[in-house]
Scaffold this active site. Sequence first.
Site, PDB file in Angstrom:
ATOM      1  N   HIS A 149      -7.517  -7.511  -4.465  1.00 14.86           N
ATOM      2  CA  HIS A 149      -6.391  -7.303  -3.554  1.00 14.86           C
ATOM      3  C   HIS A 149      -6.529  -8.122  -2.270  1.00 14.86           C
ATOM      4  O   HIS A 149      -5.567  -8.273  -1.530  1.00 14.86           O
ATOM      5  CB  HIS A 149      -6.323  -5.811  -3.191  1.00 14.86           C
ATOM      6  CG  HIS A 149      -4.965  -5.194  -3.306  1.00 14.86           C
ATOM      7  ND1 HIS A 149      -3.881  -5.790  -3.910  1.00 14.86           N
ATOM      8  CD2 HIS A 149      -4.520  -3.983  -2.878  1.00 14.86           C
ATOM      9  CE1 HIS A 149      -2.843  -4.973  -3.848  1.00 14.86           C
ATOM     10  NE2 HIS A 149      -3.198  -3.885  -3.227  1.00 14.86           N
TER      11      HIS A 149
ATOM     12  N   ASN B 126      -0.540  -1.309   2.041  1.00 13.97           N
ATOM     13  CA  ASN B 126       0.789  -0.705   1.897  1.00 13.97           C
ATOM     14  C   ASN B 126       1.562  -0.632   3.216  1.00 13.97           C
ATOM     15  O   ASN B 126       2.741  -0.305   3.209  1.00 13.97           O
ATOM     16  CB  ASN B 126       0.676   0.690   1.292  1.00 13.97           C
ATOM     17  CG  ASN B 126       0.115   0.656  -0.114  1.00 13.97           C
ATOM     18  OD1 ASN B 126      -0.137  -0.408  -0.688  1.00 13.97           O
ATOM     19  ND2 ASN B 126      -0.086   1.816  -0.689  1.00 13.97           N
TER      20      ASN B 126
ATOM     21  N   TYR C   6     -13.870  -3.747   0.857  1.00 15.41           N
ATOM     22  CA  TYR C   6     -12.779  -4.429   0.150  1.00 15.41           C
ATOM     23  C   TYR C   6     -12.883  -5.957   0.231  1.00 15.41           C
ATOM     24  O   TYR C   6     -12.058  -6.661  -0.341  1.00 15.41           O
ATOM     25  CB  TYR C   6     -11.425  -4.021   0.749  1.00 15.41           C
ATOM     26  CG  TYR C   6     -11.157  -2.545   0.667  1.00 15.41           C
ATOM     27  CD1 TYR C   6     -10.976  -1.923  -0.555  1.00 15.41           C
ATOM     28  CD2 TYR C   6     -11.096  -1.769   1.818  1.00 15.41           C
ATOM     29  CE1 TYR C   6     -10.732  -0.556  -0.637  1.00 15.41           C
ATOM     30  CE2 TYR C   6     -10.850  -0.417   1.753  1.00 15.41           C
ATOM     31  CZ  TYR C   6     -10.671   0.187   0.520  1.00 15.41           C
ATOM     32  OH  TYR C   6     -10.432   1.530   0.453  1.00 15.41           O
TER      33      TYR C   6
ATOM     34  N   TYR D 158      -3.727  -0.932   6.269  1.00 20.04           N
ATOM     35  CA  TYR D 158      -4.025  -1.118   4.858  1.00 20.04           C
ATOM     36  C   TYR D 158      -2.841  -1.805   4.203  1.00 20.04           C
ATOM     37  O   TYR D 158      -1.750  -1.909   4.769  1.00 20.04           O
ATOM     38  CB  TYR D 158      -4.397   0.216   4.206  1.00 20.04           C
ATOM     39  CG  TYR D 158      -5.792   0.618   4.615  1.00 20.04           C
ATOM     40  CD1 TYR D 158      -6.895   0.148   3.917  1.00 20.04           C
ATOM     41  CD2 TYR D 158      -6.007   1.397   5.743  1.00 20.04           C
ATOM     42  CE1 TYR D 158      -8.178   0.464   4.315  1.00 20.04           C
ATOM     43  CE2 TYR D 158      -7.290   1.719   6.150  1.00 20.04           C
ATOM     44  CZ  TYR D 158      -8.377   1.251   5.429  1.00 20.04           C
ATOM     45  OH  TYR D 158      -9.641   1.552   5.833  1.00 20.04           O
TER      46      TYR D 158
END
Length: 191
Positions: free
Chosen positions: A19, A67, A14, A65
């Site tokens: 993001h 969320n 990532y 993560y």
Amino acid sequence: MYLIVGLGNPGREYELSRHNVGFIVTDLLVDQWDIKLKAHRRHQARVGKGTIAGQEAVVAQPLTYMNLSGQAVGSLARWYRLAPQQIIVVSDDIDLEVGRIRIRPRGHTGGHHGLDSIVAALGSRDFIRLRIGIGRPERKEEVADYVLAPFNDQDWELVKAAIHRAVQAIEAILAQGVEKAMNQFNSAGGS
């Protein structure tokens, strides 16, 4: 004292995703101010402490993560006894055009799950947000796939400039206050 939190997802896969612009901004910030981030299991985050623009600051990157970012932010806010107004959260925003930055002293989350998690953990919407525009997908691809994908070359050039402006914006918030920083950095070009 301020808590500056860059949002993103841990893991190499990532690292340069849309993001993860919050992580990228805070990486540049700690490099420029010679602050070392270390993993702290208690807070589920990489954390470093130092002085930025004359203010004592804690910089963090949640290792949960996206969320679940509120778990780290809530833990750090309690540990350092910080009010929500002393917290700056740096995140991506699909509703802003690519490369634009916007500062807000409080507000809604716009459906950003990382911000939703922080609001739930703090019980408040009154934390400072520094959002970096990543734009919306052109095709009808899923938003989740879009935000987890890397930038294309054209967008990356715009975002690189925004990352440097975002670091300057954080410094301005710390040195001059959020209102003056908003006046300086919320214009269309970002200055």
